[in-house]
Design an enzyme around this catalytic site. Structure first.
Site, PDB file in Angstrom:
ATOM      1  N   ASN A 244      55.691   4.622   6.609  1.00 13.54           N
ATOM      2  CA  ASN A 244      54.474   4.580   5.894  1.00 13.54           C
ATOM      3  C   ASN A 244      54.008   6.001   5.692  1.00 13.54           C
ATOM      4  O   ASN A 244      53.540   6.688   6.515  1.00 13.54           O
ATOM      5  CB  ASN A 244      53.342   4.016   6.810  1.00 13.54           C
ATOM      6  CG  ASN A 244      52.158   3.695   6.178  1.00 13.54           C
ATOM      7  OD1 ASN A 244      51.694   4.224   5.210  1.00 13.54           O
ATOM      8  ND2 ASN A 244      51.078   2.985   7.046  1.00 13.54           N
TER       9      ASN A 244
ATOM     10  N   ARG B  98      56.220   1.439   2.864  1.00 10.57           N
ATOM     11  CA  ARG B  98      55.000   0.791   2.558  1.00 10.57           C
ATOM     12  C   ARG B  98      54.487   1.519   1.352  1.00 10.57           C
ATOM     13  O   ARG B  98      54.464   2.775   1.107  1.00 10.57           O
ATOM     14  CB  ARG B  98      53.820   0.949   3.742  1.00 10.57           C
ATOM     15  CG  ARG B  98      52.735   0.485   3.035  1.00 10.57           C
ATOM     16  CD  ARG B  98      51.442   0.937   4.256  1.00 10.57           C
ATOM     17  NE  ARG B  98      50.099   0.344   4.037  1.00 10.57           N
ATOM     18  CZ  ARG B  98      49.244   1.254   3.924  1.00 10.57           C
ATOM     19  NH1 ARG B  98      49.058   2.571   4.064  1.00 10.57           N
ATOM     20  NH2 ARG B  98      47.995   0.676   3.570  1.00 10.57           N
TER      21      ARG B  98
ATOM     22  N   HIS C 166      45.868  -4.489   2.242  1.00 13.42           N
ATOM     23  CA  HIS C 166      46.158  -4.804   3.633  1.00 13.42           C
ATOM     24  C   HIS C 166      47.168  -6.102   3.469  1.00 13.42           C
ATOM     25  O   HIS C 166      47.057  -6.757   4.496  1.00 13.42           O
ATOM     26  CB  HIS C 166      45.070  -4.998   4.334  1.00 13.42           C
ATOM     27  CG  HIS C 166      43.953  -3.708   4.602  1.00 13.42           C
ATOM     28  ND1 HIS C 166      42.871  -3.877   4.576  1.00 13.42           N
ATOM     29  CD2 HIS C 166      44.532  -2.593   4.839  1.00 13.42           C
ATOM     30  CE1 HIS C 166      42.047  -2.695   4.694  1.00 13.42           C
ATOM     31  NE2 HIS C 166      43.272  -2.029   5.134  1.00 13.42           N
TER      32      HIS C 166
ATOM     33  N   ARG D 217      34.051   4.075   3.976  1.00 11.36           N
ATOM     34  CA  ARG D 217      33.626   3.686   2.556  1.00 11.36           C
ATOM     35  C   ARG D 217      32.563   2.753   2.698  1.00 11.36           C
ATOM     36  O   ARG D 217      32.330   1.993   3.498  1.00 11.36           O
ATOM     37  CB  ARG D 217      34.962   2.977   2.116  1.00 11.36           C
ATOM     38  CG  ARG D 217      36.156   3.772   2.228  1.00 11.36           C
ATOM     39  CD  ARG D 217      37.417   2.761   1.801  1.00 11.36           C
ATOM     40  NE  ARG D 217      38.666   3.479   2.367  1.00 11.36           N
ATOM     41  CZ  ARG D 217      39.906   2.774   2.539  1.00 11.36           C
ATOM     42  NH1 ARG D 217      39.656   1.517   2.453  1.00 11.36           N
ATOM     43  NH2 ARG D 217      40.731   3.324   2.930  1.00 11.36           N
TER      44      ARG D 217
ATOM     45  N   GLU E  18      52.404  -4.522  10.822  1.00 13.54           N
ATOM     46  CA  GLU E  18      52.623  -4.339   9.673  1.00 13.54           C
ATOM     47  C   GLU E  18      54.205  -3.591   9.564  1.00 13.54           C
ATOM     48  O   GLU E  18      54.903  -3.977   8.729  1.00 13.54           O
ATOM     49  CB  GLU E  18      51.774  -3.349   8.886  1.00 13.54           C
ATOM     50  CG  GLU E  18      50.312  -4.001   8.808  1.00 13.54           C
ATOM     51  CD  GLU E  18      49.446  -2.851   8.337  1.00 13.54           C
ATOM     52  OE1 GLU E  18      49.154  -2.837   7.141  1.00 13.54           O
ATOM     53  OE2 GLU E  18      48.848  -2.112   9.106  1.00 13.54           O
TER      54      GLU E  18
END
Length: 396
Positions: A7, A85, A174, A235, A379
């Protein structure tokens, strides 16, 4: 076959060597602060942790340390594939893809949709292919799981040309996490994934909520970028689109400055004027910090509102899944969210909810309630599984 999962971010590389069937992890770690003199690689070798400095701070240097670690463990020859990823695959990718020159070009074409993420993903893939030139490499896209969302859910009410010429639509992110926890939740519910309707809430520094019907994403809270949706760590989530013009005129801010502030200075951090860490906010709120209390309350309210909205896409709600750093560890956020969702039949089991922290998955609602459960996301394992699946299909 052992799979190396990578990743790659703009200044970091997270990695894990694992068995996609059993989930066993042989090696994992994180290279961080790449591009600076303070760069280093932390490696976990089955309980033993070591840190290597990276004076050059580059991707190739980080991969060189990884190769050395694999060699020291005697497992370099056991690596059968590398799974990567990739944040944005646009409309091109609805499934993982074997990395080829054409696939790399397609990922590069998505850079305008993810200018902070895809360039780093590409740099990581290229460095990894140099380090592992004889292995197959597979790109697993955050957006791919959401390519089953119907047009009624992914289109914005904007001029048609913005979509046809520039790809302005809702993509969602996601996806790897939402796909993994939906499968785990179906198993925990004793249901076939094809016959269960779930809302999954991935809550961390980035947060998104997805409606999953029969194992397929049918709506999600993030949009063209990961900025849309619920309140996150730094965010803003949803704001009035007129905000940019208003602040440009009233505060003299540029488009770039406003967008940067919405991404890096807003959310929990902006509301609390304290921190983006939910653990610190909950502690501060318990001591009476007004900003922290407001941040937690807004986070919960917007989250519950979004979860309720996602149920519209399902027709029947069979369960709600909490995952991610906040979802898996904050009993307070989960209880407060479920407390606002009584209209959907949720009733929290206080004792079970309090126990479902620090990796303890399970149900957190009473027997008569619509089920809500905590599922630990993985993940890396999902990327390894998807990599193996693509290669099996490739070799069939």
């Amino acid at each position: 076959m052992w799979t190396l999962v990578l990743n790659c971010g703009s200044s970091s590389v997270k990695f894990a060597l694992l068995d996609p069937t059993s989930g066993e992890v042989r090696l994992s770690g994180l290279a961080e602060r790449l591009g600076s003199g303070a760069a280093s690689v932390r490696v976990d070798r089955g309980g033993e942790r070591v840190t290597h400095p990276l004076p050059g701070g580059s991707y190739p240097e980080a991969f060189g340390v990884l190769l050395s670690e694999l060699g020291a463990l005697g497992v370099r020859g056991d690596v059968g594939a590398v799974g990567h990823r990739v944040v944005h695959g646009g409309e091109r990718f609805s499934a993982p893809a074997l990395v080829t020159p054409e696939v790399l070009e397609a990922i590069r074409a998505c850079v305008p949709l993810a200018p902070l993420h895809n360039p780093a993903n590409l740099a990581g893939i290229e460095a990894a292919r140099e380090a592992f030139p004889d292995l197959p490499h597979v790109a697993v896209f955050d957006t791919a799981f959401h390519q089953t969302i119907p047009e009624v859910a992914y289109r914005y009410a904007v001029p048609e040309a913005w979509y046809t010429q520039h790809g302005v639509r809702r993509y969602g992110f996601h996806g790897t996490s939402h796909a993994f926890v939906s499968g785990e939740a179906a198993r925990m519910l004793g249901r076939d994934l094809s016959d269960v309707n779930l809302v999954t809430a991935h809550l961390g520094n980035g947060c998104s909520v997805t409606a999953v019907r029969g194992g397929r994403s049918v709506d999600t809270s993030m949009g063209l970028t990961p900025l849309e949706g619920v309140v996150m760590g730094t965010r803003s989530g949803d704001v009035d689109p007129g905000l940019h013009d208003f602040l440009a005129r009233q505060a003299g801010l540029s488009l770039g400055e406003i967008t940067a502030a919405l991404n890096k200075e807003s959310g929990l951090l902006g509301l609390s004027n304290l921190t983006n860490d939910m653990r610190e906010l909950e502690e501060a709120a318990s001591r009476g910090h007004a900003g922290a209390r407001l941040a937690v309350d807004v986070f919960v309210y917007r989250l519950a509102k979004t979860i309720a909205g996602m149920s519209v896409a399902l027709g029947r709600l069979d369960g709600l899944v909490f995952t991610g750093g906040i979802g898996e560890n904050s009993a307070g956020v989960r209880a407060a969210t479920l407390g606002r969702l009584g209209v959907l039949g949720f009733e929290v089991d206080k004792a079970a909810n309090a126990q479902a922290v620090r990796g303890q998955a399970g149900f957190i609602t009473t027997p008569q309630s619509t089920p809500a459960l905590v599922v630990n996301t993985n993940e890396e394992l999902m990327i390894a599984r998807e990599t193996a699946r693509i290669l099996q299909g490739e070799h069939a």
